[in-house]
Design a protein around this motif. Sequence first.
Motif, PDB file in Angstrom:
ATOM      1  N   ALA A 128     -11.997 -12.536   0.539  1.00 15.33           N
ATOM      2  CA  ALA A 128     -10.750 -12.440   1.097  1.00 15.33           C
ATOM      3  C   ALA A 128      -9.767 -13.133   1.180  1.00 15.33           C
ATOM      4  O   ALA A 128      -9.212 -13.297   2.680  1.00 15.33           O
ATOM      5  CB  ALA A 128     -10.992 -11.309   2.055  1.00 15.33           C
ATOM      6  N   LYS A 166     -12.829  -4.478  -4.899  1.00 14.12           N
ATOM      7  CA  LYS A 166     -13.045  -3.266  -5.708  1.00 14.12           C
ATOM      8  C   LYS A 166     -13.241  -2.056  -5.199  1.00 14.12           C
ATOM      9  O   LYS A 166     -13.535  -0.893  -5.632  1.00 14.12           O
ATOM     10  CB  LYS A 166     -13.327  -4.048  -6.658  1.00 14.12           C
ATOM     11  N   THR A 167     -13.364  -1.444  -3.924  1.00 11.51           N
ATOM     12  CA  THR A 167     -14.309  -0.523  -3.156  1.00 11.51           C
ATOM     13  C   THR A 167     -13.602  -0.189  -2.993  1.00 11.51           C
ATOM     14  O   THR A 167     -13.417   1.330  -3.425  1.00 11.51           O
ATOM     15  CB  THR A 167     -15.487  -1.310  -1.510  1.00 11.51           C
ATOM     16  N   ALA A 168     -12.720  -0.801  -2.085  1.00  8.55           N
ATOM     17  CA  ALA A 168     -12.048   0.405  -1.921  1.00  8.55           C
ATOM     18  C   ALA A 168     -10.165   0.812  -2.830  1.00  8.55           C
ATOM     19  O   ALA A 168      -9.807   1.673  -2.668  1.00  8.55           O
ATOM     20  CB  ALA A 168     -10.565  -0.777  -0.843  1.00  8.55           C
ATOM     21  N   PRO A 228     -18.351 -10.905   5.318  1.00  7.77           N
ATOM     22  CA  PRO A 228     -16.408 -11.216   4.730  1.00  7.77           C
ATOM     23  C   PRO A 228     -16.749 -12.820   5.789  1.00  7.77           C
ATOM     24  O   PRO A 228     -16.248 -13.560   5.177  1.00  7.77           O
ATOM     25  CB  PRO A 228     -15.936 -10.380   5.909  1.00  7.77           C
ATOM     26  N   GLN A 251      -6.687  -3.271  -6.458  1.00 10.85           N
ATOM     27  CA  GLN A 251      -6.410  -2.490  -5.962  1.00 10.85           C
ATOM     28  C   GLN A 251      -5.081  -1.761  -6.313  1.00 10.85           C
ATOM     29  O   GLN A 251      -4.915  -0.136  -6.944  1.00 10.85           O
ATOM     30  CB  GLN A 251      -6.595  -2.238  -4.329  1.00 10.85           C
ATOM     31  N   TYR A 291      -5.359  -4.855   6.558  1.00 10.02           N
ATOM     32  CA  TYR A 291      -5.156  -4.549   5.611  1.00 10.02           C
ATOM     33  C   TYR A 291      -3.592  -4.669   5.283  1.00 10.02           C
ATOM     34  O   TYR A 291      -2.671  -3.865   5.601  1.00 10.02           O
ATOM     35  CB  TYR A 291      -5.679  -4.225   4.497  1.00 10.02           C
ATOM     36  N   ASP A 320     -21.628  -7.369   2.112  1.00  8.27           N
ATOM     37  CA  ASP A 320     -19.824  -7.457   1.956  1.00  8.27           C
ATOM     38  C   ASP A 320     -20.008  -7.874   3.307  1.00  8.27           C
ATOM     39  O   ASP A 320     -20.635  -7.795   4.682  1.00  8.27           O
ATOM     40  CB  ASP A 320     -18.956  -6.016   1.891  1.00  8.27           C
ATOM     41  N   GLN A 355     -15.581  -7.612  -9.829  1.00 10.78           N
ATOM     42  CA  GLN A 355     -16.175  -8.124  -8.672  1.00 10.78           C
ATOM     43  C   GLN A 355     -16.420  -8.247  -7.428  1.00 10.78           C
ATOM     44  O   GLN A 355     -15.214  -7.620  -6.736  1.00 10.78           O
ATOM     45  CB  GLN A 355     -17.061  -9.110  -9.228  1.00 10.78           C
ATOM     46  N   THR A 356     -17.567  -7.772  -6.884  1.00 18.32           N
ATOM     47  CA  THR A 356     -17.185  -7.482  -4.794  1.00 18.32           C
ATOM     48  C   THR A 356     -16.837  -8.502  -4.663  1.00 18.32           C
ATOM     49  O   THR A 356     -16.524 -10.024  -5.135  1.00 18.32           O
ATOM     50  CB  THR A 356     -18.778  -7.758  -4.730  1.00 18.32           C
ATOM     51  N   PHE A 414       0.998  -0.997  -0.201  1.00 22.87           N
ATOM     52  CA  PHE A 414      -0.320   0.398   0.522  1.00 22.87           C
ATOM     53  C   PHE A 414       0.468   1.382  -0.087  1.00 22.87           C
ATOM     54  O   PHE A 414       0.990   1.941  -0.649  1.00 22.87           O
ATOM     55  CB  PHE A 414      -0.621   0.005   0.917  1.00 22.87           C
ATOM     56  N   PRO A 471      -2.485  -4.862  -0.996  1.00 23.64           N
ATOM     57  CA  PRO A 471      -3.010  -4.363  -2.507  1.00 23.64           C
ATOM     58  C   PRO A 471      -3.934  -5.636  -2.823  1.00 23.64           C
ATOM     59  O   PRO A 471      -2.861  -6.130  -3.342  1.00 23.64           O
ATOM     60  CB  PRO A 471      -2.782  -3.340  -2.986  1.00 23.64           C
ATOM     61  N   THR A 472      -5.036  -5.727  -2.745  1.00 23.04           N
ATOM     62  CA  THR A 472      -5.636  -7.047  -3.883  1.00 23.04           C
ATOM     63  C   THR A 472      -4.887  -6.593  -5.351  1.00 23.04           C
ATOM     64  O   THR A 472      -4.995  -5.230  -5.356  1.00 23.04           O
ATOM     65  CB  THR A 472      -6.956  -7.087  -3.879  1.00 23.04           C
TER      66      THR A 472
HETATM   67  P1  AMP Z   1     -15.284  -5.419  -1.750  1.00 25.66           P
HETATM   68  O1  AMP Z   1     -14.308  -5.958  -2.808  1.00 25.66           O
HETATM   69  O2  AMP Z   1     -14.912  -4.005  -1.785  1.00 25.66           O
HETATM   70  O3  AMP Z   1     -16.564  -5.652  -1.737  1.00 25.66           O
HETATM   71  O4  AMP Z   1     -14.176  -6.362  -0.450  1.00 25.66           O
HETATM   72  C1  AMP Z   1     -14.556  -7.522  -0.103  1.00 25.66           C
HETATM   73  C2  AMP Z   1     -13.689  -7.493   0.882  1.00 25.66           C
HETATM   74  O5  AMP Z   1     -12.218  -7.647   1.280  1.00 25.66           O
HETATM   75  C3  AMP Z   1     -14.453  -6.559   1.905  1.00 25.66           C
HETATM   76  O6  AMP Z   1     -14.805  -6.846   3.473  1.00 25.66           O
HETATM   77  C4  AMP Z   1     -12.622  -5.667   2.342  1.00 25.66           C
HETATM   78  O7  AMP Z   1     -13.041  -5.371   3.980  1.00 25.66           O
HETATM   79  C5  AMP Z   1     -12.057  -6.943   2.052  1.00 25.66           C
HETATM   80  N1  AMP Z   1     -10.737  -6.685   1.690  1.00 25.66           N
HETATM   81  C6  AMP Z   1     -10.229  -4.855   1.456  1.00 25.66           C
HETATM   82  N2  AMP Z   1      -9.351  -4.661   0.489  1.00 25.66           N
HETATM   83  C7  AMP Z   1      -8.429  -6.177   1.418  1.00 25.66           C
HETATM   84  C8  AMP Z   1      -7.470  -6.001   1.270  1.00 25.66           C
HETATM   85  N3  AMP Z   1      -6.815  -5.292   0.193  1.00 25.66           N
HETATM   86  N4  AMP Z   1      -6.524  -7.198   2.240  1.00 25.66           N
HETATM   87  C9  AMP Z   1      -7.319  -7.884   2.068  1.00 25.66           C
HETATM   88  N5  AMP Z   1      -9.144  -7.266   2.506  1.00 25.66           N
HETATM   89  C10 AMP Z   1      -9.040  -6.357   1.689  1.00 25.66           C
END
Ligand code: AMP
Length: 531
Positions: free
Chosen positions: A346, A52-54, A319, A29, A22, A317, A47-48, A4, A25-26
Motif C-alpha cells: 500500500a 484486490k481483496t477489497a 501492512p 479496485q 482509505y 496481509d 496479486q496481494t 470511491f 481506490p487502487t
Molecule cells: P490486498 O491486496 O487485498 O491484500 O490489500 C493490501 C493492503 O492494502 C491491505 O492492507 C488493505 O487494507 C490495503 N488497502 C486496500 N485498499 C486500499 C486503498 N484503497 N487504499 C489504501 N490501502 C488499501
Amino acid sequence: MTKFSDLNLNPKVLRAIEDAGYETPTPIQAGAIPPALEGKDVLGIAQTGTGKTASFTLPMITMLARGRARARMPRSLVLCPTRELAAQVAENFDTYTKHLKLTKALLIGGVSFGEQDKLIDKGVDVLIATPGRLIDHFERGKLILSDVKIMVVDEADRMLDMGFIPDIERIFQMTPFTRQTLFFSATMAPEIERITNTFLSNPVRVEVARQATTGENIEQGVLMLTASRKDREATEKRKVLRALIDAEGDKCTNAIIFCNRKMDVDAVAKSLKKHGYDAAPIHGDLDQSQRTKTLDGFRNGDLRFLVASDVAARGLDVPSVSHVFNFDVPSHAEDYVHRIGRTGRAGRDGKAIMICVPRDEKNLADVERLVQREIPRVENPLGDKPAAKPAKETAKDATKAEKPASEDASQDDTAKDTAKPEKPKRTRTRSRKKPDPAKVEDKSSAADTPKAEASPEVKAEPQAQAKAPAPDDKPQDDKQHQNRRGGRGGRNDNNRNDNNRQQNGRNDNRVVGLGDHTPEFIELSFEQRNK
Ligand code: AMP
C-alpha cells in the motif's frame, strides 16, 4: 482520479471505507468494482498487496446488502487457497460490513465442524472457505450451494500450485450456472486460462501491473554467497542472514524470512531464536492454533521475525513489514514476486534481500527474467568468506562434535558445523540405512526437540568426523543431509543402491555362505556322515 464515491458502492460501505482510512481506490479496485456491480464476471489479474481483496468484497457487500440468506443456502462464496488467506478475507468482510447486517461463515480446516454447521444452519450471506473443507461440508449434506449468486476464486494460481484445481472445478459445477464469478489470479498459467474459459462468462479482464516490475518502493538486493565448504552452506547462510538483519539495524522493524523448504523454516527460526532474535516459524505442518498464534503475534508487533514457507505466507496481509529476507532463491520465479510483495505494501517503502548460493543461480536468472531487471548485488556484511573458520578451529569443533547430542544442541551453529569433506562422508553414507522420509520431516519440524535447532545438515557432520560407521548411527540425518544439499541425480541414486546393498548385508547379521547360514538339509547330511 477515480474516487470511491464514484463507484456506486452502498453508502454504508463507503462509510466503512472512510473509517478504514482509505481515500482512493487502487487500480484493481477502480477497474474491478464497476463491472462487478453491473453483475458481470470479472477476471482480475493482480496479486496481494494491490488491494484486490477489497476489489471483490466491496461490490459483493453492496450487492448482498439487499436480501436475506436462507438456512444452509449461502448467497455468496469466496474460495481461498489457505486458511490464513480465508481468515484475512473474513476480516475484510468484517471491516466493510460494520454498518450493515450481513452474516458470514468461515469454513477452514483445523476448526470443528460443529461450530461451522451451526452458522451454516442459520443461513449466511457470505461463505468463505478453503476448497477441501467446503467439499467436506457439501458431502456431509450440510450445505446447499444452489442459491449462490456470487462466487469468488481468490489466488487461483496458488490453488493450481496446491493441486486444488479439480476441487475448484467441482465447486463450480455445484453452484448455479447463472452465478456471477469474480476470479483472481496473479498469473495466467494455461491451466488457469482453461478454467476461466470454461467457467467464466464473457469476463471483464482487469489487469494490474506486477508489483515486482513496478514496485519502485521496494529496494531489492541479492547477496551472492559461496560457502567456504559445501557442507557448511546452511550454517553460513544462517550466519549471513543474521549479519544482513544486523546491518539493517533499526530500519528493520519486522521481517518475513522465506525459505523454500519447511525443514529450513524450522531450522532458521530455531537458529535465529537461539541467537537472540525474536523469531517464530510458520508452515503447513504446524497446527492451526499455533499458526494463528504466531500470525497474530506478528501482526500486532509482538513477534519481529516470521520465518515462513511460501504456502503459509501466501496472501498474508501484514501492512507494516519493513523487510523481506529470502533465505533461498525461490524455485518458482513467481514466488519471488509474491514474497517481496509482503513488503512495500500500500505504497510504503520496503526492502527485500535474498541470499543466492551457486546452486540457485539458475533460479536467480529465472527471477530476473520474470521481473525484467537485474537485482542489484549487495555486499556480504561479513566480507567475502562469511562463516569460514580457521582450520585449527575446525579441528577443535570436530572434537566438540563427539559430545552427546543434548550438549550439542546448546552449541553455536558454527561449532556444530564440523562436516567432513564430501568423500569420507559418502563412504560413511553407504553403511547407513535408507531413511524414512516421514521421519526426516518429523524430526526437523519437531519444534521442541533440542536437536532440531541445528539443521540436520549440520547435525550429520560431527558424526562423520568423530565416529566409525556404526550400523544405526543416525541414518536419517545423513540421508537428509544429502537430500538437502541438492545431492540429486546420479550420485544420490548410486548411494541409494549402495545403501540398499549395505542395508541388506547389515540387517542380516549371519555370515553369507556356509557359515551359520548353512541350509538345514546340508547340516543334516554332515551330521549323518559324522555319525
Ligand atoms: P490486498 O491486496 O487485498 O491484500 O490489500 C493490501 C493492503 O492494502 C491491505 O492492507 C488493505 O487494507 C490495503 N488497502 C486496500 N485498499 C486500499 C486503498 N484503497 N487504499 C489504501 N490501502 C488499501
